[in-house]
Design a protein around this motif. Structure first.
Motif, PDB file in Angstrom:
ATOM      1  N   LYS A  78      43.499  45.287  48.340  1.00 16.05           N
ATOM      2  CA  LYS A  78      43.160  43.908  47.975  1.00 16.05           C
ATOM      3  C   LYS A  78      43.134  43.700  46.465  1.00 16.05           C
ATOM      4  N   GLU A 111      45.658  41.564  54.179  1.00 16.93           N
ATOM      5  CA  GLU A 111      45.196  41.824  55.546  1.00 16.93           C
ATOM      6  C   GLU A 111      46.352  42.259  56.445  1.00 16.93           C
ATOM      7  N   PHE A 140      40.320  42.040  61.044  1.00 20.58           N
ATOM      8  CA  PHE A 140      41.125  41.688  59.862  1.00 20.58           C
ATOM      9  C   PHE A 140      41.096  40.177  59.608  1.00 20.58           C
ATOM     10  N   GLY A 144      39.426  38.695  56.304  1.00 22.30           N
ATOM     11  CA  GLY A 144      40.242  37.860  55.413  1.00 22.30           C
ATOM     12  C   GLY A 144      39.567  36.543  55.100  1.00 22.30           C
TER      13      GLY A 144
END
Length: 651
Positions: A78, A111, A140, A144
């Protein structure tokens, strides 16, 4: 014994308050560290929070160690993608929808990548199967959403602090300002005020013509009423400055607002200038606010043009402007610079004006400095013209170099022929020879049923363009328009000078009418016509309703707080040589056809010459003796023009 230093600055004592100030002072590195660490914390918390929400706060044994082992992958992926999508290069004080979109896109990609990495093709060395549980795919989605909301909240909270909490303590720094116009431009003006901490202008409210907006709020600032309530708003809100944020307003509406503000005692009235450029992220800067000029109050019109089409025509193109320092040519240069051409050649005979133009453009468009080429030259010099076009290879040429002063050209008819006719032929021929894509000549309403040498020579210049358009290759277009307010030698500067001397203002005839438009508006329509024009066409600009020149003089006197005929006299001096009472644009001589733009028309030209016919015509003019003013062969020139220009008649 250690050596004694003779440098008193070697061991400088730093006071604790200086050290603290140095540590907390904003910098790009500190901003990056702050957001990087904040995002790392958010990624960690959002992953565990998503897990708890997924199982309604009842987590099975094995999931905690599973998530803990996968956490480094979430952090690396990320944060790396945030860097790839330039999240850390954004200026968060001005965060907007585009910044939030980039965060969302980075989160979505992260993600998806993590799902592939940990679920679809799990890495063997992770030993995820040892925990007896598997990654839920919904995790996920939840992760997210949560991380996106928290990352956005971190940025928005910073902007909220800067624009709401902190500025609440410093609102009263600037002048109390009323913004007229609660549309997009007004909102952009308010946004720039906030950027500058309201140091110069403090908004007390908006006014707008749309009654549906009254009572609504824009960034916490209320729309107080319609524009007719300006005097009341000024009185109740102790207004010191009025900013007119309606850049396309008509001069009659602008004059009404200006008059109401003056009557209410406002001395500082600013306006957002006409914007003839289009960007994906349009912004207004308070530095660009301009004073209202006399031209704006007398002849400003609402002009809409196709910015996207003009941008396509000009951006990243090589462009040349002749007469680049004249009233029209200089405005073409300024507006073209706004569209970022690949190069711009300024061709001008006056080296002093060219030098002054260089200084102006360097200040206004510093990013264009290496793309601008300043060329001293004369359109009468065919060799020079051909050399410049051959060297710089422009794709588009705007030909604005001309002699335009009607009475002066009556006394210097040979020079009008050399510049307006031969100069145009030199350029048209050079463009054909060197493969210029498009040639646009600036013509005049005085070329329609001309009564002056200037008008007749410009009509022949139109013939030249039409003839060369039949040769193929370069596309030639002529654009006619009427009088522009504020141009050199025009009536408004003359009136202003006479007004400074206490009058009288001199008008040729009480019934004389002219079409008037401000220079920026006229040039914006020239650019629009360049987009619309087809090869060989003569385009006609609708300059609005004709105005009596005497009414213009009377209004100018009133705008200075004086009374016409009482404080300042107006004298009628009679028509000058070559002048007529009324200039025809949409005329029965040719007729016009509409285009898709309401202010641009196509003249139905009956005269169609070949280049051979033009050469024979110009050979007759070339045979004229070159004599000095006072001994000019004006009658011979007139007779030649009457022979070749069907509707030309002597006054």
């Amino acid at each position: 014994m250690p050596p004694i230093s003779h440098n008193p600055d070697k061991y400088t004592f730093i006071a604790p308050e200086q050290l603290i100030d140095k540590l907390i002072r904003p910098s790009a590195l500190k901003r990056f560290i702050f957001f990087f660490l904040g995002d790392a914390l958010i990624v960690t918390l959002s992953l565990y929070l998503a897990l708890y929400l997924r199982f309604d706060l009842r987590i099975k044994p094995g999931y905690i160690p599973l998530i803990t082992e996968a956490l480094p992958f979430f952090l690396v992926v990320k944060l790396a993608l945030f860097a790839v999508f330039k999240v850390y290069k954004m200026t968060w004080r001005f965060v907007g929808l585009i910044e939030l979109y980039n965060i969302g896109l980075a989160t979505l990609v992260a993600e998806a990548f993590l799902m592939v990495l940990l679920v679809i093709t799990p890495l063997p060395y992770l030993h995820l199967d040892h925990y007896g549980v598997h990654f839920p795919r919904s995790l996920f989605i939840l992760d997210g959403l949560i991380s996106f909301l928290f990352v956005c909240a971190l940025r928005i909270s910073r902007r909220g602090y800067l624009e709401v909490i902190r500025n609440k303590r410093s609102f009263a720094q600037g002048k109390r300002t009323l913004i007229v116009g609660a549309g997009i431009t007004g909102e952009l003006v308010l946004r720039d005020m906030a950027r500058r901490d309201f140091a110069e202008y403090y908004p007390v409210g908006f006014l707008d013509d749309n009654p549906m907006k009254v009572g609504s709020f824009i960034h916490g600032v209320r729309v107080l009423g319609v524009t007719d309530r300006l005097a009341e708003a000024v009185r109740k809100r102790d207004v010191e400055v009025v900013i007119i944020a309606i850049p396309s307003t008509h001069f009659k509406s602008l004059r009404k607002i200006h008059h109401a503000a003056r009557e209410a005692g406002i001395t500082r009235i600013k306006m957002v200038p006409q914007m003839y450029k289009h960007h994906a992220r349009f912004e207004v800067s308070l530095k660009e606010l301009s004073e209202i000029s006399i031209e704006d109050l007398i002849g400003r019109q609402a002009v809409e043009v196709e910015y996207d089409r003009i941008e396509e025509l000009l951006t990243d193109k090589a462009i040349m402007v002749t007469g680049a320092c004249g009233s029209i040519g200089s405005e073409i240069v300024r507006q073209v610079c706004g569209f970022k051409p690949a190069s711009l050649i300024l061709f001008e005979i006056d080296e002093t004006e060219l030098h002054n133009m260089r200084l102006q453009l360097n200040r206004a468009f510093p990013e264009m400095a290496d793309r601008l080429h300043y060329v001293v030259g004369d359109v009468r010099d065919a060799v020079r013209v051909g050399g410049v076009i051959g060297t710089h290879r422009p794709q588009l040429v705007f030909h604005a170099a001309a002699y335009k002063h009607v009475p002066m050209m009556e006394d210097n008819s040979s020079e009008a022929v050399k510049v307006n006719i031969f100069g145009t032929r030199n350029l048209a021929r050079a463009c054909q020879l060197h493969g210029v894509e498009r040639f646009v000549m600036i013509s005049t309403d005085k070329a329609v049923m001309p009564t002056s040498i200037m008008g007749a020579t410009k009509r022949v210049a139109e013939y030249v363009c039409t003839a060369y358009s039949r040769e193929g290759g370069t596309e030639y277009t002529s654009v006619r328009f009427g009088n522009v307010l504020g141009s050199r030698g025009s009536v408004l500067p003359l009136f202003m000078e006479q007004l400074k001397r206490g009058g009288p203002l001199t008008v040729t005839d009480r019934e004389m009418k002219r079409y008037f438009m401000t220079i920026p508006e006229a040039v914006s329509l020239v650019l629009q016509a360049a987009v619309l024009g087809n090869n060989g066409e003569v385009l006609v600009l609708d300059m609005g309703e004709p105005v009596k020149v005497v009414e213009l003089a009377e209004e100018l006197i009133r705008l200075h707080g004086l009374k016409p005929y009482e404080d300042i006299p107006i004298e009628f001096v009679g028509l000058r040589p070559g002048e007529k009472l009324f200039e025809e644009i949409l005329t029965a001589e040719e007729g016009t056809e509409a285009t898709r733009h309401q202010k641009v028309f196509v003249a139905r030209n009956s005269a169609a010459h070949t280049t051979e016919e033009i050469d024979r015509m110009l050979a007759e003019f070339a045979a004229l003796p070159d004599v000095a003013p006072g001994l000019d062969n004006r009658q011979v020139v007139k007779e030649l023009l009457m022979r070749h220009v069907q509707h030309y008649k002597q006054d």
